[in-house]
Design an enzyme around this catalytic site. Structure first.
Site, mmCIF file in Angstrom:
data_model
loop_
_atom_site.group_PDB
_atom_site.id
_atom_site.type_symbol
_atom_site.label_atom_id
_atom_site.label_comp_id
_atom_site.label_asym_id
_atom_site.label_seq_id
_atom_site.Cartn_x
_atom_site.Cartn_y
_atom_site.Cartn_z
ATOM 1 N N LYS A 230 -2.080 -9.002 3.010
ATOM 2 C CA LYS A 230 -2.257 -8.007 1.938
ATOM 3 C C LYS A 230 -1.565 -8.483 0.652
ATOM 4 O O LYS A 230 -2.096 -8.336 -0.447
ATOM 5 C CB LYS A 230 -1.712 -6.640 2.364
ATOM 6 C CG LYS A 230 -2.490 -5.993 3.497
ATOM 7 C CD LYS A 230 -3.927 -5.650 3.112
ATOM 8 C CE LYS A 230 -4.745 -5.115 4.263
ATOM 9 N NZ LYS A 230 -6.193 -5.080 3.993
ATOM 10 N N ILE B 242 -11.530 3.937 7.700
ATOM 11 C CA ILE B 242 -11.466 4.376 6.289
ATOM 12 C C ILE B 242 -12.814 4.119 5.615
ATOM 13 O O ILE B 242 -13.290 4.921 4.810
ATOM 14 C CB ILE B 242 -10.321 3.665 5.535
ATOM 15 C CG1 ILE B 242 -8.998 3.838 6.295
ATOM 16 C CG2 ILE B 242 -10.185 4.203 4.110
ATOM 17 C CD1 ILE B 242 -7.843 3.022 5.735
ATOM 18 N N THR C 190 2.569 -1.620 2.933
ATOM 19 C CA THR C 190 3.337 -2.646 3.638
ATOM 20 C C THR C 190 3.860 -3.714 2.661
ATOM 21 O O THR C 190 4.849 -4.380 2.949
ATOM 22 C CB THR C 190 2.488 -3.273 4.776
ATOM 23 O OG1 THR C 190 3.281 -4.222 5.459
ATOM 24 C CG2 THR C 190 1.275 -3.979 4.263
ATOM 25 N N TYR D 29 -0.149 -10.001 9.127
ATOM 26 C CA TYR D 29 -1.064 -8.985 8.576
ATOM 27 C C TYR D 29 -0.573 -8.533 7.189
ATOM 28 O O TYR D 29 -1.318 -8.535 6.215
ATOM 29 C CB TYR D 29 -1.158 -7.771 9.514
ATOM 30 C CG TYR D 29 -1.665 -6.540 8.812
ATOM 31 C CD1 TYR D 29 -3.011 -6.406 8.516
ATOM 32 C CD2 TYR D 29 -0.785 -5.535 8.388
ATOM 33 C CE1 TYR D 29 -3.481 -5.303 7.820
ATOM 34 C CE2 TYR D 29 -1.247 -4.428 7.697
ATOM 35 C CZ TYR D 29 -2.589 -4.319 7.413
ATOM 36 O OH TYR D 29 -3.046 -3.237 6.706
ATOM 37 N N SER E 208 -2.038 -2.086 0.919
ATOM 38 C CA SER E 208 -1.203 -1.284 1.818
ATOM 39 C C SER E 208 0.210 -1.175 1.278
ATOM 40 O O SER E 208 0.708 -2.096 0.619
ATOM 41 C CB SER E 208 -1.188 -1.986 3.176
ATOM 42 O OG SER E 208 -0.148 -1.491 3.969
#
Ligand code: UDP
Length: 344
Positions: free
Chosen positions: A158, A16, A131, A154, A129
């Site tokens: 975030k 990205i 998520t 992970y 994210s």
């Protein structure tokens, strides 16, 4: 007088990050990339140069190394904003090595925030994210949907990162921050000069599809067809990586244009449309004419059943929207895979 127009992009040689550097340079910004190259190649710089006609500056360094980063900041007076991508992103690895993820992702973030305060850089964009939403009860998901307990270290980095940013902005009113909550970025630059470079066997769906289609992998495994969705496979919001990159340029400009306004914002960066795994595979087959072999296997541990964005807030507030059709996006991914194959 010094023209202050430089954006520091950490992780700028990543997937990205590299597409964002292209869009920043196209928009007239100078770019300094800081990347430790742990999951990317410096060759990406050549691709960026071919696309934009300009080579971004690259310093190979680790954002978790505060001494080195301080040294870099002290010699870079033109930086006006930071886009912080640099982070580890493999969900499975984070379950096995949680401390690596907490150290790398959170220490880097704390360092970058400390240095932005120390050097008076007031504008901070963070790669967050979807998520953070876990499995939302109501779809499509909005920015005010509850944050749910993370399903991996992970994902937790975030969530914690957003909290660290929130607390830091609350305590320092001169600092602005925008957290972009990405849905599923896919595709490549239409030039096929930059794209995703998975390390080893891809974890993500689209690189697995393109690698199977080109013959690097035998067969795609579809993780589950017994979910509570129309065709039984999981649903995601697949966003074109160039569209996603452009959201960062909009975020930076928004902060620079609103110098006297306090800012702590969170945006969903998605298309607003959900597509199932099987639907995505079929669109790939129809648009490219290539049919990757696939088989249905069991569910993958930790997968969310379905999520897609309500992107209205980003559409209305940022004036940004996802523009690329899924067919063109998948074609760009396929062109990129073919370009990689022709280099071998
Ligand atoms: N997926 C799949 N086969 C693969 C990789 C992924 O069926 O080889 C599915 C996965 O279960 C999920 C979707 O594709 O439903 C997107 O997965 P990806 O890892 O790309 O992104 P995630 O949404 O998990 O971050």
């Amino acid at each position: 007088m010094l023209m202050k127009n430089k954006i520091l992009v950490t992780g700028g040689t990543g997937y990205i990050g590299s597409h964002t550097v292209v869009e920043l340079q196209n928009a007239g910004f100078d770019v300094l990339i800081v990347d430790n190259l742990s999951n990317s190649s410096p060759d990406v710089i050549n691709g960026i140069e071919k696309i934009t006609g300009k080579k971004p500056e690259l310093i190979v360094a680790d954002c978790a190394d505060i001494t080195k980063m301080d040294e870099i900041f002290s010699t870079q007076p033109a930086i006006v904003a930071i886009i912080h991508f640099a982070a580890s992103k493999a969900v499975g690895e984070s379950v096995e090595k949680p401390l690596l993820y907490y150290r790398n992702n959170l220490l880097s973030l704390v360092n970058m925030l400390e240095l932005s305060l120390k050097y008076g850089i007031h504008n901070f964009v963070f790669s967050s994210s979807c998520t953070v939403y876990g499995q939302p009860e109501i779809l499509p998901v909005t920015e005010s949907s509850p944050i749910q307990e993370a399903t991996s270290p992970y994902g937790n980095t975030k969530q914690i990162a957003e909290e660290i940013i929130r607390d830091t902005v609350r305590a320092n009113s001169s600092l602005k921050a925008i957290c972009l909550r990405y849905f599923n970025p896919i595709g490549a630059h239409p030039s096929a000069l930059i794209g995703e470079l998975p390390n080893g066997v891809p974890n993500n769906l689209v690189p697995f599809i393109t690698q199977t289609a080109i013959g690097l992998r035998e067969c795609l495994s579809i993780f589950g067809n017994d979910y509570n969705t129309p065709d039984g496979s999981c649903i995601r919001d697949y966003i074109n990586v160039v569209d996603l990159a452009k959201a960062h340029v909009v975020a930076v400009k928004r902060m620079l244009d609103n110098k006297n306004k306090q800012m702590l914002e969170f945006f969903n960066i998605g298309t607003g449309k959900g597509l199932s795994v099987l639907e995505l595979v079929h669109v790939f087959e129809e648009t490219t004419g290539v049919k990757p072999r696939y088989k249905i296997v069991g569910r993958r541990a930790g997968d969310i059943e379905q999520i897609w964005a309500n992107a209205s807030y980003a559409n209305n507030e940022l004036g940004w929207r996802a523009e690329e059709a899924i067919t063109d996006t998948l074609l760009s991914a396929w062109k990129w895979e073919q370009a990689l194959a022709s280099k071998k």
